[in-house]
Structures are given as structure tokens and as C-alpha cells.
Write an enzyme that holds these catalytic residues in place. Sequence first.
Site, PDB file in Angstrom:
ATOM      1  N   SER A 156      16.423  28.125  -4.290  1.00  0.00           N
ATOM      2  CA  SER A 156      16.957  27.142  -5.225  1.00  0.00           C
ATOM      3  C   SER A 156      18.207  26.545  -4.606  1.00  0.00           C
ATOM      4  O   SER A 156      18.772  27.111  -3.662  1.00  0.00           O
ATOM      5  CB  SER A 156      17.308  27.840  -6.551  1.00  0.00           C
ATOM      6  OG  SER A 156      18.087  27.022  -7.393  1.00  0.00           O
ATOM      7  N   TYR A 169      20.528  34.881 -11.579  1.00  0.00           N
ATOM      8  CA  TYR A 169      19.661  33.945 -10.874  1.00  0.00           C
ATOM      9  C   TYR A 169      20.273  33.572  -9.520  1.00  0.00           C
ATOM     10  O   TYR A 169      19.586  33.566  -8.493  1.00  0.00           O
ATOM     11  CB  TYR A 169      19.457  32.703 -11.739  1.00  0.00           C
ATOM     12  CG  TYR A 169      18.437  31.716 -11.226  1.00  0.00           C
ATOM     13  CD1 TYR A 169      17.080  31.896 -11.478  1.00  0.00           C
ATOM     14  CD2 TYR A 169      18.828  30.583 -10.517  1.00  0.00           C
ATOM     15  CE1 TYR A 169      16.142  30.977 -11.039  1.00  0.00           C
ATOM     16  CE2 TYR A 169      17.901  29.662 -10.066  1.00  0.00           C
ATOM     17  CZ  TYR A 169      16.559  29.864 -10.333  1.00  0.00           C
ATOM     18  OH  TYR A 169      15.635  28.944  -9.886  1.00  0.00           O
TER      19      TYR A 169
END
Length: 277
Positions: A156, A169
Site C-alpha cells: 500500500s 495496517y
Amino acid sequence: MTGRVAGKVAFITGAARGQGRAHAIRLAQEGADIVAFDLCGPVETVTYAPSTPEDMDETVRRVENEGRKILPFQGDVREFDQVRSAVEQGVAALGRLDIVVANAGILTMAPAHEWTETQWQTMLGVNLTGVWHTAKAAIPTLIEQNEGGSIIATSSTMGLKASAGAIGYVAAKFGVTGIVKNLAHELAPYRVRVNSLHPTNVSTEMLDNEMVRKAFRPFLKNPTFEDAVGTYSSVNIWDLPWIEAVDVANALLWLASDEARYVTGAAVPVDLGAAAK
């Protein structure tokens, strides 16, 4: 150009919908057969709607419409034996393995001190350990075949820079980036290339849900999609809120193909410039 991965077999986690489905379809369009793996059910800490068996059925239908074979498996990337079994059955049925896509992931958002122990462990289990399990299950076959291969992990923009409200995350996605760089070294003698993709917001179920809308509009009690959409572009340097899953799939196709034959250990952004912000 067509047939860029003709005759190859790809193992894809998180394949029932979203980016995983886009990867399966795009690789099939260019000639690959697919081994698709997904939980197709809820994860205990995730508040948005989970993938379903019906989602996997749609992925199967879309790949078969491209004239390619696909074998679907339901399982949890946190359980290594389930991942290994799917890889082994896929190789037995389709004859080989060339492309490995560690894509399965979840999203939880909250201030760091409010994350529960269960949320933290679940996040690392799916988004980090799941990537390791996928690679671990596939590597013996890639080495034994002695024909190279490509492992691609979904990280990401938050695997390159931090963002408030997503500490687990961020930790997992930075970890994915590290796994990829380590494996690039370990697998170089076997000509197995290992790279990571770093998307910005992607228009999938993971983005369009109440949890994310509240993160972008924290001062609204019940923000709607219309309330939040204008703020999504704040993470990018292009004034666009998101990319489509196929945009990530196009980058993945390139990494999987011989066009990227000398690309390994790379962190490839598909992010409207978010990583440069």
C-alpha cells in the site's frame, strides 16, 4: 500486445472480489490459468461486508469467459496448511506455477491506543503472516521447476509512508515491503523475481464503507459516501479520489510478464503520486 503470460499459472489470494478478482481477470486475458484462494466469509475484527462464495463464483465466471481455467479454493491465509494445500492441488491440476500474488488483506482504522489486542493480531495475521504463508507455500515449487517465476505482494502507499488511524495496517504493509525485499535476495539465485505493489485508494468494498468514511470525515456523526468522497483525494497529488482495481492489475501484469524480467526487489507505486506527497 496480447499473450504476455500465455501458458502460465497464477496463484492469487483474496481472489473473490476487488483487486484479487481484477488480477485474476487481467492475467486470464493475457493467457494465464488461475488458482484462486479466498476466505469467502467474515473476519472477526472487520466491520465492512466480507467476500462471499457468490463473489468467488463471479470471479470463476469472469475468468472462464476469457477462455482460461480457474480452480477456486476457500480458505484462510492465516492457516498455512490451507494455503499450501491449495497451491499443491493447483499445481497438480494445472501442471505448474509461475506467478504468485499475495493479495489478501483487511483494513481496520482507529487511533493507535484504541486498537484491541484482537484487532492487532488479526491485522498482522491476515496482512503480514498471510503474505509469508503464500510465499512459503509457493517457493518450493518455483525452486523445483527451476524456470524462474514472479511473486508479487500487495502492499500500500501505507507501506511506504505512515497515516494516522491505521497503525496495525501501516505496520503490516511496511512488513510486506520488507518481506519482498528479503525474498528478492533469497530467490535471486533461482531467478524468481519478488516485488510489491503500493496502491493508493482503490475503488473496492474496502474503501466504500462506514469505517473509512468516518476516518475521512471524523466530525460527522454518520457520514455518507457523498460526504466523504470529496476528501479521498487529499491523500493524492492528483486531484482524484481513487484508482480502479484494473489500474493495479495492469501494473501487476507487467511485473508478472517477461517485460519486467529484470525487475526484482522493487516497490512499485500505483498511487496518483500519494507516496511523493
